[in-house]
Design a protein around this motif. Sequence first.
Motif, short mmCIF file in Angstrom:
data_model
loop_
_atom_site.label_atom_id
_atom_site.label_comp_id
_atom_site.label_asym_id
_atom_site.label_seq_id
_atom_site.Cartn_x
_atom_site.Cartn_y
_atom_site.Cartn_z
N ASN A 20 -10.04 -11.34 -10.99
CA ASN A 20 -10.74 -12.41 -10.29
C ASN A 20 -10.20 -12.60 -8.88
OD1 ASN A 20 -12.47 -13.01 -12.43
ND2 ASN A 20 -11.01 -14.44 -13.38
N ILE A 21 -8.88 -12.46 -8.75
CA ILE A 21 -8.28 -12.57 -7.42
C ILE A 21 -8.75 -11.43 -6.54
CG2 ILE A 21 -6.11 -12.49 -6.14
CD1 ILE A 21 -4.79 -13.95 -8.43
N ILE A 22 -8.86 -10.23 -7.14
CA ILE A 22 -9.33 -9.07 -6.38
C ILE A 22 -10.74 -9.31 -5.87
CG2 ILE A 22 -9.97 -6.64 -6.57
CD1 ILE A 22 -7.67 -6.27 -8.50
N LEU A 24 -12.04 -12.08 -5.07
CA LEU A 24 -11.99 -13.03 -3.97
C LEU A 24 -11.37 -12.44 -2.72
CD1 LEU A 24 -10.84 -16.23 -5.94
CD2 LEU A 24 -13.15 -15.71 -5.10
N ASN A 25 -10.46 -11.47 -2.91
CA ASN A 25 -9.74 -10.89 -1.78
C ASN A 25 -9.88 -9.37 -1.74
OD1 ASN A 25 -8.14 -13.41 -0.86
ND2 ASN A 25 -7.71 -13.29 -3.04
N GLY A 26 -10.98 -8.88 -2.26
CA GLY A 26 -11.15 -7.44 -2.39
C GLY A 26 -11.12 -6.69 -1.08
N GLN A 27 -11.45 -7.38 0.02
CA GLN A 27 -11.50 -6.69 1.29
C GLN A 27 -10.12 -6.22 1.75
OE1 GLN A 27 -12.08 -9.87 0.79
NE2 GLN A 27 -10.93 -11.13 2.23
N THR A 28 -9.04 -6.77 1.17
CA THR A 28 -7.70 -6.38 1.60
C THR A 28 -7.18 -5.15 0.85
OG1 THR A 28 -6.57 -7.79 -0.01
CG2 THR A 28 -7.20 -8.80 2.08
N ILE A 29 -7.80 -4.80 -0.26
CA ILE A 29 -7.35 -3.67 -1.07
C ILE A 29 -8.19 -2.44 -0.74
CG2 ILE A 29 -6.96 -2.81 -3.41
CD1 ILE A 29 -5.23 -5.21 -2.59
N PRO A 30 -7.56 -1.31 -0.41
CA PRO A 30 -8.33 -0.10 -0.10
C PRO A 30 -9.21 0.31 -1.28
CG PRO A 30 -6.01 0.18 0.46
CD PRO A 30 -6.10 -1.09 -0.33
N GLU A 31 -10.36 0.87 -0.96
CA GLU A 31 -11.25 1.37 -2.00
C GLU A 31 -10.61 2.56 -2.70
OE1 GLU A 31 -14.11 0.11 -3.06
OE2 GLU A 31 -13.85 -1.57 -1.67
N LYS A 32 -11.01 2.76 -3.95
CA LYS A 32 -10.53 3.91 -4.70
C LYS A 32 -10.87 5.18 -3.94
CE LYS A 32 -11.19 3.89 -9.13
NZ LYS A 32 -11.78 4.05 -10.51
N PRO A 33 -9.90 6.05 -3.71
CA PRO A 33 -10.15 7.23 -2.86
C PRO A 33 -11.16 8.20 -3.48
CG PRO A 33 -8.04 7.41 -3.98
CD PRO A 33 -8.53 6.03 -4.26
N TYR A 34 -11.99 8.75 -2.62
CA TYR A 34 -12.90 9.81 -3.03
C TYR A 34 -12.94 10.87 -1.93
CZ TYR A 34 -16.87 12.39 -4.74
OH TYR A 34 -17.67 13.40 -5.22
N PRO A 35 -12.65 12.13 -2.26
CA PRO A 35 -12.25 12.60 -3.60
C PRO A 35 -10.94 11.97 -4.04
CG PRO A 35 -11.84 14.28 -1.97
CD PRO A 35 -12.60 13.21 -1.26
N PRO A 36 -10.73 11.87 -5.37
CA PRO A 36 -9.52 11.20 -5.87
C PRO A 36 -8.25 11.91 -5.43
CG PRO A 36 -10.65 12.38 -7.63
CD PRO A 36 -11.57 12.41 -6.46
N MET A 37 -7.27 11.11 -5.03
CA MET A 37 -5.97 11.62 -4.58
C MET A 37 -4.88 10.73 -5.18
SD MET A 37 -6.47 14.20 -2.40
CE MET A 37 -5.03 14.25 -1.32
N LEU A 38 -3.73 11.34 -5.45
CA LEU A 38 -2.58 10.57 -5.93
C LEU A 38 -1.70 10.11 -4.77
CD1 LEU A 38 -1.69 12.62 -9.13
CD2 LEU A 38 -2.46 10.23 -9.04
N VAL A 39 -1.74 10.80 -3.65
CA VAL A 39 -0.99 10.39 -2.46
C VAL A 39 -2.00 9.90 -1.43
CG1 VAL A 39 0.61 11.10 -0.65
CG2 VAL A 39 0.80 12.08 -2.95
N ASN A 40 -1.94 8.61 -1.14
CA ASN A 40 -2.90 7.98 -0.23
C ASN A 40 -2.13 7.32 0.91
OD1 ASN A 40 -5.64 8.13 -1.85
ND2 ASN A 40 -4.03 7.62 -3.31
N ASP A 41 -1.98 8.07 1.98
CA ASP A 41 -1.09 7.69 3.08
C ASP A 41 -1.89 7.01 4.19
OD1 ASP A 41 1.06 7.47 4.78
OD2 ASP A 41 1.04 9.58 5.40
N SER A 81 1.56 -10.69 -1.23
CA SER A 81 2.90 -10.27 -1.62
C SER A 81 2.83 -8.81 -2.03
CB SER A 81 3.40 -11.11 -2.80
OG SER A 81 2.65 -10.84 -3.97
N PRO A 82 3.93 -8.05 -1.86
CA PRO A 82 3.93 -6.65 -2.29
C PRO A 82 3.58 -6.47 -3.75
CG PRO A 82 5.84 -7.11 -0.90
CD PRO A 82 5.19 -8.43 -1.19
N SER A 83 4.08 -7.37 -4.61
CA SER A 83 3.81 -7.25 -6.05
C SER A 83 2.32 -7.41 -6.34
CB SER A 83 4.62 -8.29 -6.83
OG SER A 83 4.29 -9.60 -6.42
N MET A 84 1.69 -8.41 -5.72
CA MET A 84 0.26 -8.63 -5.94
C MET A 84 -0.56 -7.47 -5.40
SD MET A 84 -1.91 -10.71 -7.28
CE MET A 84 -1.06 -12.28 -7.43
#
Length: 273
Positions: A20-22, A24-41, A81-84
Amino acid sequence: MAYLDKTRIFSIFFAIFISNIILLNGQTIPEKPYPPMLVNDFAGIFNVEQTRFLEEKLVRFNDTTSNQITVVSVKSLDGNSPSMYATDIGLKWNVGQKDFDNGIVILIKPKLNNSDKGHAYIAVGYGLEPAIPDAIAKRVVENEMIPSFRNGNYFEGINKATDILMSLSAGEITSDEYSNHNRPDGFVSLIPFLALVIVLLIIRNSRSRTHGISSHGNGSLLTALWLGSIMGNSSRHSGSWNNFTGNGSGFGGGGFGGFGGGSFGGGGAGGSW
């Protein structure tokens, strides 16, 4: 069993709360990478070769164990916060396998200038929390990552941290083994040798006042130096984690197929510099 069911239910409610928090604040979290990658720099802290090395290393680990470790660097936490932030990534990207929740998110917000503050956080999926409890995640951040990050060497810190996390999550070492493992500083390992040299010098100087410096005294000093050198080298080598880093040495295999639907229950720890 009842305890595990209650813990599982709590984890599900926690995931819903975070989701639910995501929203509300989804714009701050990067979208899931496509093509999928484990290292997202996203912060640009690795060069091309470093990114390729880490990606192949983590893909190989995913293919052999099903455990998923993703490394994410961002320029800003956007007030979170880094944890969130790290937990949000794990939930939004579904890091780990469904029904196993065996994902790990390593988040790095680098220090961009002298007035800036760097942050690192390891978010651990619900299924891996017994293998990597919060206290151990904290030790990995403080012992493996931040010392290298302070020197601007992000690749070194992440490479060491992923080695340890891979070994812990695969059951190659236990959290107690990692916690109890003693890696002495080079100077500390030389203290007994230095004390011996000082004692021998005092004895030699005392004798020289009355009898002069004998060849036997010189021989004893040289012997002490030789033994101390061996002791120092032995101590330094005994602190290595080489026995636990076999997962990171190989290449090969295909590309990353994508995240598997894992969830997070709030486990993990971090630090700053």
